[in-house]
Design an enzyme around this catalytic site. Structure first.
Site, PDB file in Angstrom:
ATOM      1  N   HIS A   1      -7.522  -5.985   0.505  1.00 54.00           N
ATOM      2  CA  HIS A   1      -6.376  -5.081   0.460  1.00 54.00           C
ATOM      3  C   HIS A   1      -5.245  -5.529   1.386  1.00 54.00           C
ATOM      4  O   HIS A   1      -4.075  -5.396   1.035  1.00 54.00           O
ATOM      5  CB  HIS A   1      -6.835  -3.669   0.835  1.00 54.00           C
ATOM      6  CG  HIS A   1      -5.744  -2.644   0.780  1.00 54.00           C
ATOM      7  ND1 HIS A   1      -4.984  -2.422  -0.349  1.00 54.00           N
ATOM      8  CD2 HIS A   1      -5.269  -1.789   1.733  1.00 54.00           C
ATOM      9  CE1 HIS A   1      -4.098  -1.464  -0.112  1.00 54.00           C
ATOM     10  NE2 HIS A   1      -4.239  -1.079   1.141  1.00 54.00           N
TER      11      HIS A   1
ATOM     12  N   SER B   1       0.834  -1.206   0.000  1.00 52.61           N
ATOM     13  CA  SER B   1       0.000   0.000   0.000  1.00 52.61           C
ATOM     14  C   SER B   1       0.869   1.258   0.000  1.00 52.61           C
ATOM     15  O   SER B   1       1.672   1.456  -0.901  1.00 52.61           O
ATOM     16  CB  SER B   1      -0.967  -0.058   1.181  1.00 52.61           C
ATOM     17  OG  SER B   1      -2.031   0.852   1.026  1.00 52.61           O
TER      18      SER B   1
ATOM     19  N   ASP C   1      -1.611  14.048  12.957  1.00 52.95           N
ATOM     20  CA  ASP C   1      -1.589  15.391  12.376  1.00 52.95           C
ATOM     21  C   ASP C   1      -0.851  15.399  11.039  1.00 52.95           C
ATOM     22  O   ASP C   1      -1.306  16.034  10.073  1.00 52.95           O
ATOM     23  CB  ASP C   1      -0.936  16.377  13.344  1.00 52.95           C
ATOM     24  CG  ASP C   1      -1.788  16.623  14.574  1.00 52.95           C
ATOM     25  OD1 ASP C   1      -3.010  16.388  14.510  1.00 52.95           O
ATOM     26  OD2 ASP C   1      -1.234  17.048  15.605  1.00 52.95           O
TER      27      ASP C   1
END
Length: 265
Positions: free
Chosen positions: A245, A88, A184
């Site tokens: 996935h 990924s 963040d």
């Protein structure tokens, strides 16, 4: 950035070194079972990408930055080009490294395995995951199962909640839990993570490349194969039946056999 990593098997083996990197919200430990099996013949290194696991945090969460981290890791763990395996987001970072090595890091990657991702821009949106993760009150939880319950308000899939909860760490002194991923930085760079860099890359990577997909996943679309071949002329494609996935977690034996066949070609 120096990446935290785990090593399996003896160094300087004739078969070389395999470096394995995980996807978004993952960590090196996700690949431990497969790494241990591969270590019967290879020196294997599994790494925590920046802002994940035990590696450091930085607000730059772009693929060139991740590729630079991987280049530094490879130079640290191997004197010869490595077999690179990336799932990924880690697959994209590995592809960027391979496509940049001609310019500045020649000889780092001998061949490449990309697991269930393509060098394309996706329209996936992980905002709901990030919102749910930010909403966990760690003053009110003390076990991973409680973190999973807290995530349920924004994430319906149990498997996803369990996966995300693996990225929680507990302070040994205070006993307080916290995220081991830099939410963040991920939030600020979601478009970079789902995207694909368009500059500062070589036109092609001429080494052997295998794209492994989950048969039930839609991350590697057959319509993108011409584009993939333009970047990786020696690309080959295979799929794992019954896998989505997270191919390596759902079908580890099939992935191990596929990896071994490619590496022993």
């Amino acid at each position: 950035m120096q990446l935290a990593h785990y090593a399996f098997g003896e160094e300087n083996r004739d078969n070389g070194t395999i470096v394995i990197v995980h996807g978004l919200f993952g960590q090196a430990r996700n690949w431990t079972a497969i790494a241990r099996r591969l270590a019967e013949k290879y020196h294997v290194v599994t790494a925590d990408l920046r802002n994940h696991g035990r590696s450091g945090w930085d607000m730059d969460m772009t693929y060139p930055a991740m590729a630079d981290d991987l280049a530094a890791l490879i130079k640290d763990v191997s004197d010869t080009p490595v077999h690179m395996v990336g799932h990924s987001m880690g697959g994209k970072a590995s592809m960027v490294l391979a496509l940049s090595q001609n310019a500045k890091d020649a000889g780092l990657v001998s061949d490449l395995v990309v697991v269930d991702i393509a060098p394309v821009v996706y329209d996936h949106d992980y905002t709901d995951y990030i919102t749910a993760m930010r909403g966990v009150d760690f003053d009110a939880v003390s076990r991973r199962v409680e973190v999973e319950d807290a995530l349920s308000s924004g994430i319906s899939e149990k498997g996803v909640r369990q996966f995300l909860a693996q990225s929680v760490t507990t302070d040994k002194e205070t006993g307080k839990m916290a995220w081991q991923v830099n939410i963040d930085a991920m939030a600020d760079h979601l478009s970079d993570i789902t995207g694909w860099p368009q500059s500062d890359l070589s036109d092609q990577y001429d080494g052997d490349v295998l794209f492994i997909s989950g048969a039930n996943s839609h991350y590697v679309d057959p319509k993108d194969r011409d584009h993939i071949k333009s970047l990786f002329p020696k690309a080959a494609f295979t799929s794992i039946k019954g896998a989505g996935h997270w191919v390596h977690a759902e079908k580890p034996d099939a992935v191990l056999l596929t990896l071994s066949a490619f590496l022993n070609r």
